[in-house]
Design an enzyme around this catalytic site. Structure first.
Site, PDB file in Angstrom:
ATOM      1  N   LEU A   1      39.240  -4.713 -31.491  1.00  0.00           N
ATOM      2  CA  LEU A   1      39.165  -4.650 -32.946  1.00  0.00           C
ATOM      3  C   LEU A   1      37.682  -4.586 -33.313  1.00  0.00           C
ATOM      4  CD1 LEU A   1      40.866  -4.936 -35.631  1.00  0.00           C
ATOM      5  CD2 LEU A   1      39.969  -7.261 -35.669  1.00  0.00           C
TER       6      LEU A   1
ATOM      7  N   TYR B   1      47.345  -6.491 -41.003  1.00  0.00           N
ATOM      8  CA  TYR B   1      46.804  -7.565 -41.845  1.00  0.00           C
ATOM      9  C   TYR B   1      45.294  -7.553 -41.797  1.00  0.00           C
ATOM     10  CZ  TYR B   1      45.462 -10.474 -37.835  1.00  0.00           C
ATOM     11  OH  TYR B   1      44.848 -10.953 -36.707  1.00  0.00           O
TER      12      TYR B   1
HETATM   13  N1  PLP Z   1      39.144  -9.360 -32.226  1.00  0.00           N
HETATM   14  C1  PLP Z   1      40.380  -9.770 -32.554  1.00  0.00           C
HETATM   15  C2  PLP Z   1      41.499  -9.497 -31.611  1.00  0.00           C
HETATM   16  C3  PLP Z   1      40.614 -10.440 -33.759  1.00  0.00           C
HETATM   17  O1  PLP Z   1      41.848 -10.839 -34.072  1.00  0.00           O
HETATM   18  C4  PLP Z   1      39.518 -10.710 -34.608  1.00  0.00           C
HETATM   19  C5  PLP Z   1      39.712 -11.403 -35.871  1.00  0.00           C
HETATM   20  O2  PLP Z   1      40.795 -11.720 -36.278  1.00  0.00           O
HETATM   21  C6  PLP Z   1      38.243 -10.286 -34.223  1.00  0.00           C
HETATM   22  C7  PLP Z   1      38.090  -9.597 -33.029  1.00  0.00           C
HETATM   23  C8  PLP Z   1      37.036 -10.564 -35.076  1.00  0.00           C
HETATM   24  O3  PLP Z   1      37.034  -9.706 -36.202  1.00  0.00           O
HETATM   25  P1  PLP Z   1      36.332 -10.147 -37.545  1.00  0.00           P
HETATM   26  O4  PLP Z   1      34.916 -10.443 -37.226  1.00  0.00           O
HETATM   27  O5  PLP Z   1      36.470  -8.958 -38.434  1.00  0.00           O
HETATM   28  O6  PLP Z   1      37.070 -11.335 -38.050  1.00  0.00           O
END
Ligand code: PLP
Length: 285
Positions: free
Chosen positions: A204, A33
């Site tokens: 991530l 997602y």
């Molecule tokens: N790390 C995790 C595990 C996440 O689920 C998210 C966002 O959903 C992020 C980091 C932050 O990512 P982003 O800045 O792209 O929302």
């Protein structure tokens, strides 16, 4: 207005969107997602979110039968029809519907769901709410760079944080390295340098994290992609989280210990200012 969805080519109200009970996302968590934020009726950095969704699909061998351009058209239509000014675009792809079997089925069309939800209160640099955090072992798998819909370790950890009166859990691996939060990336200022975990399979690669690094790269502040150890957190003069949902969130306490009395601290304040300038530039013009 109702929250609107698009699922495999069909527009409908979100509550009317349906999947089969044999969908592999439902049975196996076999899907990925992504989420982008909407400010002032414009999706922020949507192409980057679509690109990450495509990468996540590729990482688990799902062929997404829509191009980035086609996805942008669908999102635009959803946003226009729902008259959404501030909210989220949620996109989810699963391997599709097939009789339950662990092997990847062949010739199955992926299930692709996109929906737009409005949030009541528009976010801005004036709505920053500091978070208290707890630290917890990172119990997730070794492919955290894939934005998988398997979020049970994340939800279990944030639930523990909530029970402890905190807003986020900072996760650490058995070697004591801090990876990220349950739904955020983590930054710490130690000895005057901004540190965040390097891009790897353990985190991530957050879109907001990357924006923060871009901001520091253009500034006089040194920011490094370097792991922080749990034991070094006690030396941090500032900590904050980054995420699409909560932008830049200063951390006030970790495990009950105050990080800095006045949050946001100076480096985080600078980041918040610069981040919102970018949002304004991209979504208010
Ligand atoms: N790390 C995790 C595990 C996440 O689920 C998210 C966002 O959903 C992020 C980091 C932050 O990512 P982003 O800045 O792209 O929302």
């Amino acid at each position: 207005m109702a929250n609107l969805a698009w699922i495999n080519g069909r527009f409908c109200e979100l509550d009317d969107a349906k999947i089969g009970v044999q969908d592999r996302g439902f049975l196996f968590g076999d899907g990925v997602y992504d989420v982008a934020k909407i400010y002032n009726g414009k999706p922020f950095r949507l192409p980057a979110h679509i690109e990450r969704l495509q990468k996540s699909c590729g990482a688990i061998s799902i062929e997404l039968p829509y191009s980035a351009e086609e996805i942008l058209v669908i999102v635009k239509k959803l946003m226009t029809e729902s008259e959404c000014s501030d909210g989220f675009v949620y996109m989810q792809v699963t391997r599709g519907c097939a009789p339950r079997d662990h092997f990847y089925p062949e010739g199955v069309t992926p299930t692709f769901l996109i929906y737009v939800v409005a949030i009541g209160r528009p976010a801005s640099k004036d709505t920053v709410i500091p978070a208290d955090c707890i630290t917890l072992p990172d119990e997730r798998w070794m492919n955290c760079h894939i934005k998988s819909i398997n979020l049970l370790p994340n939800t279990m950890a944030i639930q523990k944080a909530k029970k402890a009166g905190a807003g986020e859990a900072i996760l650490y691996r058995p070697d004591g390295i801090i990876t990220e939060g349950t739904r955020t990336n983590i930054f710490a200022v130690i000895d005057g340098t901004v540190l965040t975990h390097p891009e790897s399979n353990l985190i991530l690669t957050g879109i907001t994290r990357n924006i923060a690094l871009e901001i520091f790269n253009k500034s006089h502040i040194t920011a490094l992609e370097k792991p922080v150890k749990l034991e070094d957190l006690s030396r941090a003069t500032e900590i904050w989280t980054t995420s699409t949902g909560m932008e830049i969130t200063p951390v006030r306490k970790v495990d009950g210990r105050i990080i800095n009395e006045n949050v946001p601290g100076p480096v985080c304040s600078y980041l918040i200012e610069e981040f919102w300038k970018i949002v304004e530039r991209e979504c208010w013009n």
